[in-house]
Design an enzyme around this catalytic site. Sequence first.
Site, PDB file in Angstrom:
ATOM      1  N   CYS A   1      -0.087   1.312  -0.368  1.00  0.00           N
ATOM      2  CA  CYS A   1      -0.962   0.351   0.648  1.00  0.00           C
ATOM      3  C   CYS A   1      -0.649   1.020   2.049  1.00  0.00           C
ATOM      4  O   CYS A   1       0.544   1.287   2.449  1.00  0.00           O
ATOM      5  CB  CYS A   1      -1.061  -1.128   0.461  1.00  0.00           C
ATOM      6  SG  CYS A   1       0.781  -1.624   0.884  1.00  0.00           S
ATOM      7  N   CYS A   2      -1.323   0.612   2.971  1.00  0.00           N
ATOM      8  CA  CYS A   2      -1.085   0.664   4.582  1.00  0.00           C
ATOM      9  C   CYS A   2      -1.146  -0.802   5.008  1.00  0.00           C
ATOM     10  O   CYS A   2      -1.057  -1.682   4.384  1.00  0.00           O
ATOM     11  CB  CYS A   2      -1.958   1.691   5.385  1.00  0.00           C
ATOM     12  SG  CYS A   2      -3.460   1.381   5.309  1.00  0.00           S
ATOM     13  N   ALA A   3      -1.638  -0.861   6.351  1.00  0.00           N
ATOM     14  CA  ALA A   3      -1.550  -2.114   6.997  1.00  0.00           C
ATOM     15  C   ALA A   3      -2.709  -3.032   6.392  1.00  0.00           C
ATOM     16  O   ALA A   3      -2.565  -4.213   6.126  1.00  0.00           O
ATOM     17  CB  ALA A   3      -1.708  -1.946   8.322  1.00  0.00           C
ATOM     18  N   THR A   4      -3.889  -2.384   5.993  1.00  0.00           N
ATOM     19  CA  THR A   4      -5.099  -3.224   5.447  1.00  0.00           C
ATOM     20  C   THR A   4      -5.582  -2.816   4.317  1.00  0.00           C
ATOM     21  O   THR A   4      -6.593  -3.255   3.717  1.00  0.00           O
ATOM     22  CB  THR A   4      -5.986  -3.177   6.535  1.00  0.00           C
ATOM     23  OG1 THR A   4      -6.324  -1.837   7.056  1.00  0.00           O
ATOM     24  CG2 THR A   4      -5.553  -3.926   7.852  1.00  0.00           C
ATOM     25  N   ARG A   5      -5.165  -1.642   3.626  1.00  0.00           N
ATOM     26  CA  ARG A   5      -6.006  -0.792   2.542  1.00  0.00           C
ATOM     27  C   ARG A   5      -4.993  -0.735   1.483  1.00  0.00           C
ATOM     28  O   ARG A   5      -4.028  -0.219   1.550  1.00  0.00           O
ATOM     29  CB  ARG A   5      -6.559   0.530   3.087  1.00  0.00           C
ATOM     30  CG  ARG A   5      -7.339   0.424   4.363  1.00  0.00           C
ATOM     31  CD  ARG A   5      -7.375   1.768   5.003  1.00  0.00           C
ATOM     32  NE  ARG A   5      -7.991   1.783   6.300  1.00  0.00           N
ATOM     33  CZ  ARG A   5      -9.010   2.349   6.756  1.00  0.00           C
ATOM     34  NH1 ARG A   5      -9.319   3.235   5.770  1.00  0.00           N
ATOM     35  NH2 ARG A   5      -9.346   2.398   7.822  1.00  0.00           N
TER      36      ARG A   5
END
Length: 528
Positions: A470-474
């Site tokens: 994951c990244c910050a939102t996905r």
Amino acid sequence: MNKKIDLFGILQKIGKAFMFPIALLPVAGLLLGLGASFTNPQMINSFHLDWLLNESSFLYFILIILKDTGSIIFANLPIFFAMGIALGFAKKEKAAATLSSAIAYLVFNQTISSLLKLTGKLNSDKILEGAIGTTCGIQTLQMGVFGGILVGFAVALLHNKFYKIKLPDMLSFFGGIRFVPIVSCFFHIFIGILMFFIWPHIQTGIYLLGNLVSNTGYIGTFVYGIIERSLIPFGLHPVFYMPFWQTGVGGTAMIDGSYISGAQNIFFAELASPNTIRFDINAARFMAGKFPFMMFGLPAAALAMYSVAKANKKTIVKGLLLSAALTALLTGITEPIEFTFLFVAPVLYVIHCVLAGLSFMIMHMFNIPIGQTFSGGLIDFLLFGILQGNDKTNWLRMIPVGILYFILYYFLFKYLIKKFNFITPGREEDTVKTKLYTKKDIVNLKNKNNMSEIIVLGLGGVENILDLDCCATRLRIAVADELKVNDEILKQTNYSGILKNGKSIQIIYGPKVSVIKTEVDEYISELN
């Protein structure tokens, strides 16, 4: 076609790996912002706080510590990028790869430092101005995050190749993951020697590119803003803006005797300096443009979508959009709103990208040099705009720009949604058709109240999931067979949007995604 898909997947992984060090920036920015603001002589004198914040007071000591601890994070971002890239690209035994990258980064830079000393170039006037700097206490070539990224990729490749290596019995203790830092050390001695000769030429090219960007003026800022927003749906925006923020592409400046490269580095060096009279707009133009559309524009778009929702759905839509609007306003995390209209009305997103580009250009034209950690929300606006004083940032000029953007987004989005009957939240049909799975299956899954199980099933099962991160939102997933991914199942998790490109899948959940990723990992581990 396969090569294109692979390239996209690699770029996605790069963007994801960038998010590890980027996640440090809000904390570092908070420490530096508070510490630098309340120890700045101009602020102390302006608000007559010398009785509270004189140089012998306990509070002043604490604030200086906050400023220094924030500064040290920004000063050593390259090694965090090295560790983040290795962590993101290592297939297994990620901890070993991360430690190896830190060791390799030190060896790499010490090799260059030794060559600079041996060749007499440390104090030579023949070397390019600003070419030498200090990282992790080592005087070396000023490579910035490029050096960290190079080391991170090299260690990741070495790690994935050798972490399971078997050596002869007499050397078996050094096999497996223990071999990775060893081979990384020797390899980066060679890479350090190579970069000692190559990097000065690359740096000259970077400075020339930076000058080209600077010479394009307002038009260049406008194009930059459009491209930055256009890459959001693909998750590639960090790959685009990071060179501007962290390297000479985003400009260079001499601050308190130190040569600083990169727009964000320049801003935070100015923030930490007691000699800063006004922040440099030539650096801040790559950041300031986010504030009008993140704090004002997108919340107005959410209000517009709420206003045109069906009467019987307004209550549900209100909670959804209000949460997304507040998230955008406070933190600058805008994807929940952006993906809300991206997938139902792409034309609205195109208009949004153009308005974002104009926002960057307007802030540049009006000389509003407000920096940021990673996004343009109220928290960063308060820390790096208001608290720094209007004389330094012209933050008062942003308010009318923001109000204009609120009005523009609200009426334009409302008109276009009604004119073209875009099916934004609250305007869709009351019934949702399912594909491949029956409604009974969905009901049963919902009754189990196990989001992880729904996600795994929607992705085609555990055997179809090759990689999960994951990244910050996905949530970012690599799947074996993209045809097994079922959108109707995944919809039950109330995602903000989904993006597919071959075997690379992204599901947007917003800031809570890291918790979701951890829960899915645990669920998969239980199944295995």
